[in-house]
Structure formats: structure tokens, C-alpha cells
Design a protein around this motif. Structure first.
Motif, PDB file in Angstrom:
ATOM      1  N   ALA A  89       9.593 -43.346 -23.902  1.00  0.00           N
ATOM      2  CA  ALA A  89       9.302 -44.735 -24.293  1.00  0.00           C
ATOM      3  C   ALA A  89      10.040 -45.123 -25.579  1.00  0.00           C
ATOM      4  CB  ALA A  89       7.796 -44.916 -24.481  1.00  0.00           C
ATOM      5  N   THR A  90      10.508 -44.137 -26.328  1.00  0.00           N
ATOM      6  CA  THR A  90      11.244 -44.448 -27.562  1.00  0.00           C
ATOM      7  C   THR A  90      12.662 -44.912 -27.241  1.00  0.00           C
ATOM      8  OG1 THR A  90       9.916 -42.917 -28.859  1.00  0.00           O
ATOM      9  CG2 THR A  90      12.070 -43.478 -29.750  1.00  0.00           C
ATOM     10  N   GLY A  91      13.250 -44.384 -26.158  1.00  0.00           N
ATOM     11  CA  GLY A  91      14.594 -44.817 -25.772  1.00  0.00           C
ATOM     12  C   GLY A  91      15.644 -44.293 -26.736  1.00  0.00           C
ATOM     13  N   ALA A  92      16.851 -44.907 -26.831  1.00  0.00           N
ATOM     14  CA  ALA A  92      17.243 -45.992 -25.949  1.00  0.00           C
ATOM     15  C   ALA A  92      17.469 -45.479 -24.526  1.00  0.00           C
ATOM     16  CB  ALA A  92      18.532 -46.630 -26.484  1.00  0.00           C
ATOM     17  N   ARG A  93      17.507 -46.392 -23.602  1.00  0.00           N
ATOM     18  CA  ARG A  93      17.531 -46.016 -22.198  1.00  0.00           C
ATOM     19  C   ARG A  93      18.674 -45.054 -21.860  1.00  0.00           C
ATOM     20  NH1 ARG A  93      15.860 -50.722 -18.357  1.00  0.00           N
ATOM     21  NH2 ARG A  93      14.246 -50.669 -19.972  1.00  0.00           N
ATOM     22  N   ALA A  94      19.895 -45.383 -22.320  1.00  0.00           N
ATOM     23  CA  ALA A  94      21.054 -44.544 -21.987  1.00  0.00           C
ATOM     24  C   ALA A  94      20.902 -43.151 -22.586  1.00  0.00           C
ATOM     25  CB  ALA A  94      22.338 -45.195 -22.497  1.00  0.00           C
ATOM     26  N   TYR A  95      20.332 -43.097 -23.796  1.00  0.00           N
ATOM     27  CA  TYR A  95      20.137 -41.803 -24.450  1.00  0.00           C
ATOM     28  C   TYR A  95      19.167 -40.947 -23.628  1.00  0.00           C
ATOM     29  CZ  TYR A  95      18.413 -38.326 -27.726  1.00  0.00           C
ATOM     30  OH  TYR A  95      18.045 -37.141 -28.299  1.00  0.00           O
ATOM     31  N   VAL A  96      18.043 -41.542 -23.204  1.00  0.00           N
ATOM     32  CA  VAL A  96      17.038 -40.799 -22.445  1.00  0.00           C
ATOM     33  C   VAL A  96      17.600 -40.397 -21.079  1.00  0.00           C
ATOM     34  CG1 VAL A  96      14.743 -40.902 -21.384  1.00  0.00           C
ATOM     35  CG2 VAL A  96      15.127 -41.914 -23.645  1.00  0.00           C
ATOM     36  N   ALA A  97      18.312 -41.321 -20.450  1.00  0.00           N
ATOM     37  CA  ALA A  97      18.854 -41.042 -19.114  1.00  0.00           C
ATOM     38  C   ALA A  97      19.724 -39.789 -19.133  1.00  0.00           C
ATOM     39  CB  ALA A  97      19.648 -42.250 -18.617  1.00  0.00           C
ATOM     40  N   ALA A  98      20.473 -39.585 -20.216  1.00  0.00           N
ATOM     41  CA  ALA A  98      21.355 -38.428 -20.305  1.00  0.00           C
ATOM     42  C   ALA A  98      20.569 -37.125 -20.446  1.00  0.00           C
ATOM     43  CB  ALA A  98      22.327 -38.597 -21.470  1.00  0.00           C
ATOM     44  N   LEU A  99      19.298 -37.211 -20.886  1.00  0.00           N
ATOM     45  CA  LEU A  99      18.473 -36.000 -21.043  1.00  0.00           C
ATOM     46  C   LEU A  99      17.631 -35.707 -19.807  1.00  0.00           C
ATOM     47  CD1 LEU A  99      17.006 -36.381 -24.659  1.00  0.00           C
ATOM     48  CD2 LEU A  99      19.108 -35.228 -23.967  1.00  0.00           C
ATOM     49  N   GLU A 100      17.430 -36.698 -18.946  1.00  0.00           N
ATOM     50  CA  GLU A 100      16.546 -36.515 -17.787  1.00  0.00           C
ATOM     51  C   GLU A 100      17.111 -35.431 -16.857  1.00  0.00           C
ATOM     52  OE1 GLU A 100      13.650 -37.831 -17.197  1.00  0.00           O
ATOM     53  OE2 GLU A 100      13.535 -39.793 -18.168  1.00  0.00           O
ATOM     54  N   PRO A 101      16.245 -34.704 -16.101  1.00  0.00           N
ATOM     55  CA  PRO A 101      14.781 -34.836 -16.103  1.00  0.00           C
ATOM     56  C   PRO A 101      14.165 -34.176 -17.342  1.00  0.00           C
ATOM     57  CG  PRO A 101      15.455 -33.074 -14.642  1.00  0.00           C
ATOM     58  CD  PRO A 101      16.720 -33.682 -15.163  1.00  0.00           C
ATOM     59  N   LEU A 102      13.171 -34.851 -17.927  1.00  0.00           N
ATOM     60  CA  LEU A 102      12.508 -34.318 -19.108  1.00  0.00           C
ATOM     61  C   LEU A 102      11.375 -33.379 -18.705  1.00  0.00           C
ATOM     62  CD1 LEU A 102      12.070 -37.509 -21.371  1.00  0.00           C
ATOM     63  CD2 LEU A 102      13.905 -35.821 -21.432  1.00  0.00           C
ATOM     64  N   PRO A 103      11.293 -32.209 -19.352  1.00  0.00           N
ATOM     65  CA  PRO A 103      10.155 -31.316 -19.086  1.00  0.00           C
ATOM     66  C   PRO A 103       8.885 -31.873 -19.732  1.00  0.00           C
ATOM     67  CG  PRO A 103      11.522 -30.444 -20.857  1.00  0.00           C
ATOM     68  CD  PRO A 103      12.215 -31.678 -20.357  1.00  0.00           C
ATOM     69  N   ASP A 104       7.731 -31.534 -19.175  1.00  0.00           N
ATOM     70  CA  ASP A 104       6.461 -31.941 -19.792  1.00  0.00           C
ATOM     71  C   ASP A 104       6.190 -31.101 -21.029  1.00  0.00           C
ATOM     72  OD1 ASP A 104       6.065 -33.808 -17.928  1.00  0.00           O
ATOM     73  OD2 ASP A 104       4.477 -32.776 -16.826  1.00  0.00           O
ATOM     74  N   ALA A 105       5.824 -31.758 -22.115  1.00  0.00           N
ATOM     75  CA  ALA A 105       5.503 -31.021 -23.343  1.00  0.00           C
ATOM     76  C   ALA A 105       4.610 -31.887 -24.212  1.00  0.00           C
ATOM     77  CB  ALA A 105       6.773 -30.643 -24.097  1.00  0.00           C
ATOM     78  N   PRO A 106       3.781 -31.235 -25.047  1.00  0.00           N
ATOM     79  CA  PRO A 106       2.803 -31.992 -25.849  1.00  0.00           C
ATOM     80  C   PRO A 106       3.436 -32.795 -26.989  1.00  0.00           C
ATOM     81  CG  PRO A 106       2.673 -29.643 -26.349  1.00  0.00           C
ATOM     82  CD  PRO A 106       3.607 -29.784 -25.179  1.00  0.00           C
ATOM     83  N   ASP A 107       4.569 -32.358 -27.516  1.00  0.00           N
ATOM     84  CA  ASP A 107       5.211 -33.136 -28.575  1.00  0.00           C
ATOM     85  C   ASP A 107       6.721 -33.125 -28.363  1.00  0.00           C
ATOM     86  OD1 ASP A 107       6.422 -30.883 -30.212  1.00  0.00           O
ATOM     87  OD2 ASP A 107       4.305 -30.300 -30.187  1.00  0.00           O
ATOM     88  N   GLU A 108       7.391 -33.999 -29.080  1.00  0.00           N
ATOM     89  CA  GLU A 108       8.833 -34.131 -28.863  1.00  0.00           C
ATOM     90  C   GLU A 108       9.604 -32.871 -29.223  1.00  0.00           C
ATOM     91  OE1 GLU A 108      10.143 -37.614 -30.967  1.00  0.00           O
ATOM     92  OE2 GLU A 108      10.099 -38.809 -29.131  1.00  0.00           O
ATOM     93  N   GLY A 109       9.155 -32.192 -30.285  1.00  0.00           N
ATOM     94  CA  GLY A 109       9.831 -30.957 -30.685  1.00  0.00           C
ATOM     95  C   GLY A 109       9.886 -29.984 -29.518  1.00  0.00           C
ATOM     96  N   ALA A 110       8.756 -29.893 -28.789  1.00  0.00           N
ATOM     97  CA  ALA A 110       8.682 -28.961 -27.659  1.00  0.00           C
ATOM     98  C   ALA A 110       9.562 -29.433 -26.500  1.00  0.00           C
ATOM     99  CB  ALA A 110       7.226 -28.807 -27.213  1.00  0.00           C
ATOM    100  N   VAL A 111       9.691 -30.755 -26.332  1.00  0.00           N
ATOM    101  CA  VAL A 111      10.574 -31.259 -25.268  1.00  0.00           C
ATOM    102  C   VAL A 111      12.013 -30.819 -25.562  1.00  0.00           C
ATOM    103  CG1 VAL A 111      11.471 -33.288 -24.058  1.00  0.00           C
ATOM    104  CG2 VAL A 111       9.106 -33.280 -24.894  1.00  0.00           C
ATOM    105  N   TYR A 112      12.454 -31.070 -26.814  1.00  0.00           N
ATOM    106  CA  TYR A 112      13.832 -30.693 -27.175  1.00  0.00           C
ATOM    107  C   TYR A 112      14.027 -29.183 -27.054  1.00  0.00           C
ATOM    108  CZ  TYR A 112      15.136 -35.370 -28.787  1.00  0.00           C
ATOM    109  OH  TYR A 112      15.448 -36.697 -28.829  1.00  0.00           O
TER     110      TYR A 112
END
Ligand SMILES: [Zn+2]
Ligand SMILES: [Zn+2]
Length: 529
Positions: free
Chosen positions: A246-269
Motif C-alpha cells: 500500500a506504500t507503493g509506488a506501484r512500479a516499485y512494488v510491481a518489480a518486487l512481486e510476488p511479495l512473501p507474507d511477513a509481519p513487518d517490512e524488514g522481514a519482507v525485504y
């Protein structure tokens, strides 16, 4: 009817007039009259009856007529009618759809509905075409907007400060976090979003007057100003994932997808095998590790602020004390020069007298240092608004284009270039002159400006006024690539204004600035010229 009851009715009337897009002068007149009546020592109802109420300050014939109606009948008929027809949900939805409040009421009247929900239902049933003045094309537009196709956007971007205030309040009430453009500190926010554990209380928030979409995981509400806000629900196991998305930007997020499920952003990265990326840098996809960005705590002084010597509201010593209380080592007082026009500017004589005041304040505040500065106008021909011998006495000289901003590109660039060649200039203020959503950038060849600034050892400002943020992020990045130093400043006109440093620093971060790139992370004796 006592004075308080009368004043309350006038205030209610003012609020509804505001909602109905009435002339702001009218609205203000009612509020002022209400304040007068609330503070009056005599019973106002008696004054109305005896015909003497206009002796009170701010009560003219229009308001007198309303008061007479109120005292004689116990109500104001137009107020009662407005209260019946002008629900905030109707007004908010109308504004979201680009319809004025008055027109929303007309449409609602024609359809026999009162609230935003009822209007939406009527639209869904295809009843809009029964409203005089709404053709098939307009009907299709309204229905598409209600179906959120394309994604809902405010009619114009919100200033970052306004967006952060609005979303911060909503996020805090829902126990969630601000997302969208505001979390990336974009200067003008269109994607307004929060992520929260549950959507349960979203529709009841005072900021939200109507909800145009509600599913299990997502709701879109509208404020009374017609601004759409998206709330995304995420449980603790995937809160970080949804926040990043939800933070975006859209193009930035799209390049990371699919995103793994994680409780905080640090864990996603971490799960993606990537270093954490500060939200300010998430405009477009990039490879590699982000640099260590400048922090507010790195800033040692504010180099652009005003006092009562020009258009500021606090004295030299008050500004100095406030800057010291923020933990700074120094502040530069940069009041205006006469050419600025709209406000008083400092003459050479004033500059010297102010210098004495600064010296006296420095005795009190030492070891904190108030630097003698100036915000010197760049005249249309490129000369500065103070003689060189006066500028030479000062510790810090901001050069600023104020008047004559519509100059064509060639002369404007030459004007700024000439100013930068003056050996006393330390920093170029608000280099593009834009006012967010109100005035475009000046026609100026920034590349050439950067070149000359580099040759002359002049820094460029990241002005922290909420409607300036100038240079903006993309320009900061160009300036740094050109080899320049930037200065993070507030251009504050009050003690409170000093708090805008975070806006400036966040904007610098959007331009990939590290502490070393920012001149005022240095001690006062290392600012150079
Ligand atoms: Zn200025
Ligand atoms: Zn200024």
C-alpha cells in the motif's frame, strides 16, 4: 433564548453555509457575530426586540434579520432547511464526484434522497438520468467514479502536511499505519491510504463521511472535502506485506512481486534477500543497496529563518532560543531585503542594527550561535538588493528570486547566474520558485545553474515550507549528481515553523541525499562560502 443559545445557532448556520460552499466572508461574519454575542454583557434577545442589536460590533442588517427571525420564531428557516438537506455524507460524496455542494443538494432533492448512501443507491438504480441537467455522458461518468473505475483519486493532490495530518489521525484511531504517497513523503499526495488490523471502525471515524466501497480487506471512504481514503486490513502475520504494497509506488512494488507474507517490512525485504529500502526511495525500481540517507538528527543548524525585522513573528533572540532548544548549534537569521515588496525589507542600516541585536543575543545564548544572514532579493537584472560591502559583513547570504518570476528562460537563467557569481552568496533559495499545486517552476535552466553554483561554491536549498519543498526530490538528485552541496532549511517565519525541518530532510532523502551531501550537518565554522 439566552446569548449562548443564540450564538450556538449562528455558529451552526456558519458551519452549514461553509458546507454549502457559501462566500467565506459571509461565513466568517456569522462566526464573528456569534463570538460577539457569546461575550455580550447584556441579553441580546432584548436588544433584538428593541431594535438596538446593531450597536454590537459586527452585526449588520443581514445578521440582524436572521436574529430577529430566531428571537421571534425560535428558529432560522434557512438553517432548518440546510440541516435537513445538507448532510456531510452527501456533500463529501458530491465533492468526490466533482459536484458542488449546492448542485448535490439540487440532485438529491430531484431524487428525493438525503445522504451519500441514498444518492449512491439511486445512481446504481439508474435514476440519475431523471435529474434535470444530467445527460447520459455525465451519468456514465458519475457511475464510473462510484464504481471506482479508474482507482479513486482526489480531484487535486493534497499537500503533504495536510495528507499526513489526515491519514495520521485515521491510522492512529484504527491502530494502523500511514501508507501511500504520504509515507513516501511525496510533496502532493494522490494515493491516500492506511493499513490497519481491522476495518471495523473505519466508517464511523469523524474524518470519513461516507464509504463507497467495503469488502473484507479493503474500504474506500470519502472525507467531507471529497477526498478518497483507502483503508487496507491486514492481520499481524502479513501486516508488513500489505504495508509495503500500500506504500507503493506501484512500479516499485510491481518489480518486487510476488511479495512473501511477513509481519513487518524488514522481514519482507529479508525474505526477498534485499536490504531494507526507506519509503522515500520507493518511487521506481532500482538495483543495489540504498545509501545511508541523511536524518533529522544529523542537522546541526537551520540556515534560513525570518524574524520580526521582516515578515517573521518572533524576535531574533526568540528564534535563537527555539533553535537551541531543538538541539541545534546555530541558526542563521535571514530576513528580507526591500525589493521583496510585499513586506518590509532590511536596508543596509537595518542590517547593521540587526547585527548589534544578534551580537547581544549571542552573549545570552552562547555557546549557541546566531549567524548574521540575509535573504537577499535577486533583482531582475541579476544584481543583488544590497551593496557588496554590506553582504561582506554577513556570515550567510541566501539569494532569492521573488518578483518577476514569469521571465523567459534565457533572461531568468542569466539573472540567477549573475547572482551566483557574486562572491558573497552562500546559497540559492527555493531554486525553482514553484508553489505546489499553485504555481509551476520558473523557466530556468537548472543544469546551467548547477554548473555555475559548483564553480562558485554556492549551495542550493531544499526549502522546507510545506507548499514549496524546493528543490524537490528529483531535482535534489540532479544537483547532487552535478556535485553540489544542498542545505536543508525551514524558511521559518515563526518558532513553530522551525519544526518544518523534517519536511526538508525527507525531501532531501527523496533525492538520495546522505549527511555528507547536506552542508548544515557541519559545525558552524565549516559552512564555507
Ligand atoms: Zn524566499
Ligand atoms: Zn525566506
Amino acid at each position: 433564548m439566552d446569548n449562548h443559545a443564540i450564538a450556538d445557532r449562528l455558529d451552526a448556520f456558519a458551519s452549514l453555509l461553509e458546507l454549502a460552499d457559501a462566500n467565506p466572508y459571509t461565513t466568517r461574519a456569522y462566526r464573528r457575530a456569534a463570538a460577539t454575542i457569546r461575550g455580550a454583557a447584556v441579553p441580546v434577545a432584548a436588544l433584538v426586540r428593541s431594535g438596538d442589536v446593531r450597536r454590537l460590533r459586527g452585526i449588520g442588517p443581514g445578521i440582524e434579520a436572521r436574529l430577529r427571525e430566531l428571537v421571534e420564531t425560535g428558529q432560522i428557516a434557512e438553517l432548518a432547511e440546510l440541516e435537513r438537506e445538507l448532510t456531510p455524507s452527501l456533500v463529501g460524496l458530491g465533492r468526490f464526484l466533482g459536484i458542488s455542494a449546492r448542485r448535490s443538494v439540487e440532485i438529491a432533492r430531484a431524487l428525493g434522497v438525503r445522504t451519500g448512501d441514498e444518492l449512491r443507491a439511486a445512481a446504481a438504480e439508474g435514476r440519475l438520468r431523471d435529474v434535470p441537467g444530467i445527460g447520459p455522458k455525465r451519468e456514465a461518468e458519475i457511475r464510473a467514479a462510484l464504481a471506482r473505475d479508474p482507482e479513486p483519486r482526489p480531484r487535486r493532490g493534497l499537500l503533504l502536511t495536510r495528507a499526513r495530518e489526515l491519514l495520521g489521525g485515521i491510522a492512529a484511531a484504527l491502530g494502523g499505519e500511514v501508507a501511500g504517497d504520504a509515507r513516501r513523503w511525496r510533496e502532493s499526495c494522490e494515493d491516500l491510504a492506511v493499513v490497519c488490523p481491522s476495518l471495523e471502525r473505519f466508517a464511523e471515524l469523524p474524518q470519513i463521511v461516507t464509504v463507497i466501497e467495503h469488502s473484507a480487506r479493503r474500504a474506500v471512504g470519502v472525507t467531507v472535502d471529497g477526498v478518497p481514503v483507502t483503508a487496507v486490513a491486514a492481520g499481524p502475520e502479513r501486516f508488513g506485506t500489505e504495508l509495503l504494497r500500500a506504500t507503493g509506488a506501484r512500479a516499485y512494488v510491481a518489480a518486487l512481486e510476488p511479495l512473501p507474507d511477513a509481519p513487518d517490512e524488514g522481514a519482507v525485504y529479508a525474505a526477498l534477500g534485499l536490504p531494507f529500502c526507506p519509503p522515500e526511495l520507493r518511487e521506481a525500481p532500482f538495483r543495489g543497496a540504498p545509501p545511508p540517507l541523511v536524518e533529522v538528527a544529523d542537522i546541526r543548524g537551520d540556515l534560513h529563518c525570518h524574524t520580526t525585522w521582516s515578515d517573521g513573528r518572533a524576535s531574533v533572540e526568540e528564534m535563537g532560543r527555539a533553535a537551541r532548544d531543538l538541539g541545534y548549534e546555530y541558526v542563521a537569521i535571514c530576513d528580507h531585503t526591500p525589493a521583496v515588496g510585499a513586506v518590509q525589507g532590511l536596508t543596509p542600516d537595518d542590517v547593521r542594527r540587526q547585527g548589534e541585536e544578534i551580537a547581544a543575543a549571542n552573549e545570552v545564548l552562547a555557546p549557541f550561535r546566531i549567524l548574521r544572514g540575509i535573504e537577499c532579493d535577486i533583482l531582475p537584472d541579476g544584481r543583488l538588493d544590497l551593496p557588496d560591502d554590506v553582504l561582506a559583513e554577513l556570515d550567510w547570504v541566501q539569494a532569492s528570486v521573488h518578483g518577476g518570476q514569469r521571465m523567459p528562460r534565457g533572461p531568468m537563467t542569466a539573472r540567477v547566474e549573475a547572482a551566483l557569481r557574486n562572491p558573497h552568496v552562500s546559497c540559492l533559495s527555493h531554486p525553482t520558485g514553484r508553489l505546489i499545486n499553485r504555481r509551476p517552476e520558473n523557466a530556468v535552466d537548472l543544469e546551467r545553474v548547477y554548473e555555475v553554483a559548483l564553480e562558485e561554491g554556492v549551495a542550493v536549498e531544499v526549502n522546507g515550507l510545506p507548499d514549496r519543498l524546493d528543490l524537490g526530490g528529483a531535482h535534489v538528485r540532479e544537483a547532487l549528481r552535478a556535485g553540489l552541496r544542498i542545505v536543508c532549511s525551514t524558511d521559518s517565519h515563526s518558532v513553530r515553523g522551525l519544526g518544518n525541518m523534517e519536511l526538508s530532510v525527507r525531501t532531501a532523502r527523496r533525492g538520495w541525499a546522505t549527511a555528507a551531501d547536506v552542508l548544515n550537518t557541519r559545525p558552524p565554522d565549516a559552512l564555507g562560502r
